[in-house]
Design a protein around this motif. Structure first.
Motif: not given
Lengths: 432, 234
Positions: B43-46, B49, B59, B61, B64, B79, B83, B87
């Motif tokens: 769940g780090t790159c986002r 979401m 929001l 991820p 996870v 939206r 977003l 990213i």
């Protein structure tokens, strides 16, 4: 109207006792809270904390008693108490004063917490640079062991609890509780995805209470004097006293303790002595680098969790950084943004890249390279960071950026038009 | 069984499944980048979401976040596209992603994401960092300029191969993958040269040596194939 002045509860011993002598602490009623707690059931102590309304002093303001209750009621026998003493918020030096000046108060608070939630081990994760805090805590822990306030069968009871000090290695993000736990486990200080929260999956996957130093320092008095007494202090929303670190353009900087709800104006002009002679207050950064910029017309705000939240600010660490008419807000925000870029852990995209982009964009503002679209770009970056960052570090950067741009917009626009102001130029040399 | 809503449609899921898993089962695509089937989700790159409509539009991820009874998940909206696009923009400006010169051109998950999300230009200043390559390994190469710090190589190496060669170094914008304790890849004593990291890598950051531009086709699905008969460890 309540008259506000200094009110020392947490600081009542600081400067009056020798922090390296446990007898000084005992003579002033020390460990009375632990003694009182051991005569009651753990659930009773948790109930007292809940009734007191104590809210976490690390910044988020979560009700401490409820956090303890989660851990008390959690499954699994091994539980931990972790004290977050990784005080890294810019302009914040309250936990340090407590640990250096009255370390036994923290140890007593932790022992009570251990008893209340059923933990046998506690850890104090101290900011690595706080060498004196670490030394005094270690000395205090060994004195507490000698006197039977820590160790096996505390004060003749069947409750056993001991504390270990762990030193941080210089990362602001390790003040975020899950990054702190990762660091304690010997891993990179990268925040965890929440949920699960530390109360059910904390240190080594066990239920863990993580409380700030100031939070735990409140505990002995609450247990000794009761929740009803505690609630006579502060506001209904935020009971108790609060430590406010005052810094910046004030005549008297330093740490003050006052009841929650003290107006910012009283902190700045009565306790802080106002700006130096001949200067005018231009604004205040409240709550640390991750806090909000306030304008001089907002000084009547009561300094408690709820009041600040209502105006879109935060109490955070309680830090009050005042700046006067010689300061440049563009330059100030530049310091804040460089700080976040340096301290971002790098794990999630919005914060890792966003903090760096903000530094680049601010450099454009400062040098007058661009138009109002640069300011819009800054807002677009922070909007994504606020909703999509993994942890509060990235999520909170929008607050100083948003409030600075909103309340001091003219200053940003004039830099975009005319380039660096004399103050910026002077500051560049200082930062370098 | 749990009942929840995905984009207004009621679906059933097993307890413990993630939003992403349930969406995939129901034919709903959620864009991902650091997620790879067979590896633990981080769940780090986002990029994945999604919005929880009945929690004030919060929001989370998808990869996870476990499903819960009654959750109303929105996986696509204006939206969310905005977003995700921003990213992906951030990932492009962070390093030097010059598709035309890349071994992975045409076979790159970052490039595919940009196409999918309609990210046709970057609206923030590029950073142009001057990053070195590591060509010390006989079979493989590492070009930090194309890395998106997703950590798929790190997880493939530790969770699947068990070699623990890859890790992270630095912090903030200087975060980078590294072999052993930062020594050149070719000198690594733990690397088994299995190449799983290369196959797991979504971009041209890890590649097989000798590849020409656009020639590096990857098979990230081998990670799933290798792991699907193993007991689940995470």
């Amino acid at each position: 109207m309540k008259a506000f002045a200094e009110r020392k509860i947490l600081l009542s011993n600081v400067g009056l006792i020798d922090p390296e002598r446990i007898d000084d602490y005992l003579e002033r009623g020390g460990y009375g809270g632990l003694r009182a707690a051991l005569e009651r059931t753990p659930a009773d102590v948790v109930e007292e904390l809940k009734e007191s309304g104590l809210r976490g002093r690390g910044g988020a303001g979560f009700p401490t008693g409820i956090k303890w209750e989660f851990v008390l009621k959690s499954r699994g026998k091994t539980r931990y108490v972790v004290c977050n003493a990784d005080e890294g918020e810019p302009g914040t030096f309250k936990d340090r004063v407590l640990m250096e000046g009255d370390p036994h108060r923290l140890i007593e608070g932790m022992a009570i917490c251990g008893y209340a939630v059923g933990a046998r081990r506690g850890f104090i994760y101290v900011r690595g640079e706080y060498a004196l805090s670490i030394r005094r805590l270690e000395r205090a822990i060994s004195q507490a062991r000698e006197r039977g306030f820590l160790g096996r069968g505390i004060l003749g009871s069947d409750f056993s609890f001991d504390i270990e000090v762990r030193a941080g290695a210089g990362a602001y993000v390790c003040g975020e509780e899950t990054a702190l736990l990762e660091s304690m486990e010997g891993k990179r200080g990268w925040p965890r995805i929440r949920p699960p929260f530390p109360a059910d999956h904390g240190f080594r996957g066990r239920p863990t209470v993580v409380n700030n130093v100031e939070t735990l320092a409140n505990v002995p008095e609450i247990v000794r004097r009761g929740a009803a007494w505690y609630r006579t202090l502060g506001t209904a929303d935020s009971p108790g006293t609060k430590l406010y670190p005052l810094s910046g353009a004030l005549t008297r900087t330093g740490l003050v303790e006052a009841e929650m709800g003290i107006p910012l104006r009283t902190l700045i002009f009565d306790l802080g002595g106002g700006p130096p002679e001949g200067r005018e207050l231009k604004g205040v950064l409240v709550g640390g680098a991750a806090g909000a910029f306030l304008a001089p017309d907002e000084l009547d705000i009561p300094m408690d969790f709820g009041s600040l939240r209502r105006i879109g600010a935060i109490l955070g660490s309680g830090a009050v950084l005042a700046f006067d008419d010689t300061a440049c807000v563009v330059d100030l925000l530049g310091s804040v943004l460089s700080f976040f870029a340096h301290e971002s852990c790098g794990q999630c995209t919005p914060c890792r890249v966003g903090t760096a982009v903000l530094v680049d964009l601010l450099a454009r503002v400062r040098s007058g390279n661009g138009d109002a679209s640069v300011l819009d770009a800054m807002r677009r970056v922070t909007e994504v960071m606020e909703v999509a960052s993994l942890c509060p570090l990235g999520q909170s950067v929008g607050l100083p950026v948003g409030t600075a741009l909103e309340k001091f917009r003219g200053e940003f626009e004039s830099h975009l038009k005319r380039g660096p102001c004399p103050r910026c130029e002077a500051a560049t040399e200082v930062h370098a | 069984m749990i009942t929840l809503k995905l984009d207004g449609r009621e679906v059933r899921a097993k307890k413990g499944q993630t939003i992403l898993e349930v969406a995939t089962e129901n034919g709903i695509r959620i864009p991902t980048l650091c997620y790879l089937e067979g590896l633990s989700p981080k769940g780090t790159c986002r990029v994945c979401m999604v919005e929880i409509a009945n929690r004030n539009g919060k929001l989370v991820p998808a990869c996870v976040t476990p499903v819960e009874e009654g959750l109303e998940v929105i996986t696509r909206s204006e939206r969310l596209t905005r977003l995700r696009r921003t990213i992906v923009e951030m990932l492009f400006l962070e390093r030097n992603h010059i598709c035309a010169f890349c071994v992975s051109n045409g076979h790159c998950e970052l490039q595919d994401l940009a196409v999918e999300l309609g990210m046709d230009h970057v609206t923030f200043p590029y950073r142009y960092p001057g990053l070195a390559m590591d060509l010390s390994h006989d079979d493989f190469g590492l070009d930090h300029n194309r890395c998106v710090v997703c950590g798929r190589c790190v997880r493939a190496c530790s969770e699947v191969e068990g070699a623990f060669t890859w890790g992270f170094t630095g912090r903030g914008i200087d975060t980078a993958v590294a072999t052993d304790l930062g020594i050149p890849w070719g000198l690594s004593e733990t690397c088994t040269s299995c190449g799983k990291c290369v196959q797991a890598c979504p971009t041209g950051a890890l590649f097989e040596r000798g590849m020409a531009t656009a020639a590096q086709v990857k098979s990230p699905e081998i990670i799933r194939e290798v792991t699907e008969r193993r007991p689940r460890v995470f």
